[in-house]
Design a protein around this motif. Sequence first.
Motif, mmCIF file in Angstrom:
data_model
loop_
_atom_site.group_PDB
_atom_site.id
_atom_site.type_symbol
_atom_site.label_atom_id
_atom_site.label_comp_id
_atom_site.label_asym_id
_atom_site.label_seq_id
_atom_site.Cartn_x
_atom_site.Cartn_y
_atom_site.Cartn_z
ATOM 1 N N GLN A 50 0.845 -1.211 0.000
ATOM 2 C CA GLN A 50 0.000 0.000 0.000
ATOM 3 C C GLN A 50 0.874 1.253 0.000
ATOM 4 O OE1 GLN A 50 -3.045 -0.106 -0.677
ATOM 5 N NE2 GLN A 50 -4.273 -1.543 0.497
ATOM 6 N N ALA A 112 -9.853 1.476 -6.309
ATOM 7 C CA ALA A 112 -9.623 0.474 -5.257
ATOM 8 C C ALA A 112 -10.482 -0.743 -5.567
ATOM 9 C CB ALA A 112 -9.996 1.053 -3.901
ATOM 10 N N CYS A 114 -11.993 -4.568 -3.828
ATOM 11 C CA CYS A 114 -12.137 -5.468 -2.681
ATOM 12 C C CYS A 114 -11.847 -6.880 -3.171
ATOM 13 C CB CYS A 114 -13.548 -5.392 -2.101
ATOM 14 S SG CYS A 114 -13.812 -6.619 -0.801
ATOM 15 N N ARG A 120 -15.539 -2.344 -6.715
ATOM 16 C CA ARG A 120 -14.525 -1.349 -7.106
ATOM 17 C C ARG A 120 -15.059 0.036 -6.793
ATOM 18 N NH1 ARG A 120 -13.589 -5.311 -11.095
ATOM 19 N NH2 ARG A 120 -11.352 -5.707 -11.214
ATOM 20 N N ALA A 123 -10.267 5.215 -5.415
ATOM 21 C CA ALA A 123 -9.325 5.027 -4.294
ATOM 22 C C ALA A 123 -9.154 6.335 -3.538
ATOM 23 C CB ALA A 123 -7.969 4.575 -4.836
ATOM 24 N N MET A 127 -4.270 4.576 0.967
ATOM 25 C CA MET A 127 -4.944 3.317 1.309
ATOM 26 C C MET A 127 -4.135 2.601 2.378
ATOM 27 S SD MET A 127 -6.212 1.855 -2.406
ATOM 28 C CE MET A 127 -7.123 0.507 -1.665
ATOM 29 N N ASP A 131 -8.255 -0.560 6.033
ATOM 30 C CA ASP A 131 -9.445 -0.042 5.352
ATOM 31 C C ASP A 131 -10.457 -1.163 5.133
ATOM 32 O OD1 ASP A 131 -8.108 2.340 5.163
ATOM 33 O OD2 ASP A 131 -7.616 2.126 3.031
ATOM 34 N N THR A 132 -11.749 -0.795 5.161
ATOM 35 C CA THR A 132 -12.782 -1.805 4.889
ATOM 36 C C THR A 132 -13.490 -1.485 3.577
ATOM 37 O OG1 THR A 132 -14.284 -0.532 6.259
ATOM 38 C CG2 THR A 132 -13.229 -2.451 7.300
ATOM 39 N N CYS A 133 -14.026 -2.517 2.958
ATOM 40 C CA CYS A 133 -14.751 -2.361 1.694
ATOM 41 C C CYS A 133 -16.079 -1.651 1.949
ATOM 42 C CB CYS A 133 -14.988 -3.744 1.083
ATOM 43 S SG CYS A 133 -16.138 -3.723 -0.309
ATOM 44 N N THR A 141 -9.197 -4.676 1.164
ATOM 45 C CA THR A 141 -9.051 -3.695 0.084
ATOM 46 C C THR A 141 -7.626 -3.702 -0.467
ATOM 47 O OG1 THR A 141 -8.411 -1.841 1.462
ATOM 48 C CG2 THR A 141 -10.766 -2.260 1.247
ATOM 49 N N ARG A 142 -7.524 -3.396 -1.758
ATOM 50 C CA ARG A 142 -6.222 -3.367 -2.438
ATOM 51 C C ARG A 142 -6.300 -2.376 -3.593
ATOM 52 N NH1 ARG A 142 -5.293 -8.321 -6.530
ATOM 53 N NH2 ARG A 142 -4.387 -6.595 -7.680
ATOM 54 N N ASP A 144 -6.507 -1.259 -7.345
ATOM 55 C CA ASP A 144 -7.118 -1.977 -8.481
ATOM 56 C C ASP A 144 -6.121 -2.017 -9.643
ATOM 57 O OD1 ASP A 144 -8.857 -3.272 -10.119
ATOM 58 O OD2 ASP A 144 -10.213 -1.572 -10.416
#
Length: 230
Positions: A50, A112, A114, A120, A123, A127, A131-133, A141-142, A144
């Motif tokens: 991140q 972003a 999930c 999606r 973002a 990040m 973090d939560t979706c 979360t990651r 994209d």
Amino acid sequence: MSKIVILTGAGISAESGLGTFRDQDGLWAQHRIEDVATPEGFARNPGLVQEFYNARRAQAAAARPNAAHEALARLESDHAGEVLIITQNVDGLHEAAGSRNVVHMHGQLDRALCHACGHRWPAPKVMQPEDTCPECGQMATRPDVVWFGEIPYGMERIDPALADADIFAAVGTSGNVYPAAAYGQHARRMGAHTVELNLEVSTASRDFAEHRRGPASEVVPLWVEEMLMA
Ligand code: BJW
């Protein structure tokens, strides 16, 4: 009316101040690919990954398109036929220059994802692993973006476009990463005229019929002028 497909890579954004991957002092000289650009690296150390993308998101947000991005936007607006940009870049500089028909095959820094539910969303600037979706509420979360071992985006648009192209150009890409590295060969076999515009000889150069060597900000506007005059 000819159909023009352009593949772009990190070299087109180099003169906007964004680092390439494999050049001297590029991103892979400072970071191990397997640490920051694989799902396994992310699973091992999501905080490190991140941080890597937070820094690049900030750099990309501050960057401005250069003459090469602007010339490709002009090609899309002024060419009578179709123009499609397939970019491997995760920055938004093609859109900032005015291009609209763009496929981001390796994702986008400003999106972003999930990895639990597939949702999606835009973002945030920063990040974090905690973090939560916004959709499912999971801490999954990651960025994209497409890492090694993952399937690139937009293949359903890319494959037919390569088959149908009259002209295929590759700009600022080293030809080391598949499937994009095979697009020149593929488009040429399907009948397109192929041209590579790059600072130096690349791993894929032999697959192209024509070569223009030099910085993208110089060779791309000249090539676009020729395309518009043809
Ligand atoms: C200038 C310039 C200036 C500088 N003007 N020019 C063995 C054989 C074949 C394939 C594989 C294999 N083992 C594994 C694979 C597959 C793997 C792969 O390719 N591995 C290689 C290491 C061999 N590929 C994948 O895993 C991909 N997925 C996949 O194949 O799924 C299977 C599948 C495909 C299709 C259908 C169904 C299934 C996924 C690849 C994901 C790549 N991800 C990254 C990170 C994205 C997020 C991020 O940005 O962090 O994408 S890695 C990185 O490399 C990034 C780039 O988009 C990509 C390409 O780099 P690029 O753009 O070419 O940059 P550079 O730095 O390499 O080159 C810059 C060039 O510009 C140089 O030539 C300079 O000279 C030039 N330049 N300044 C003009 N001013």
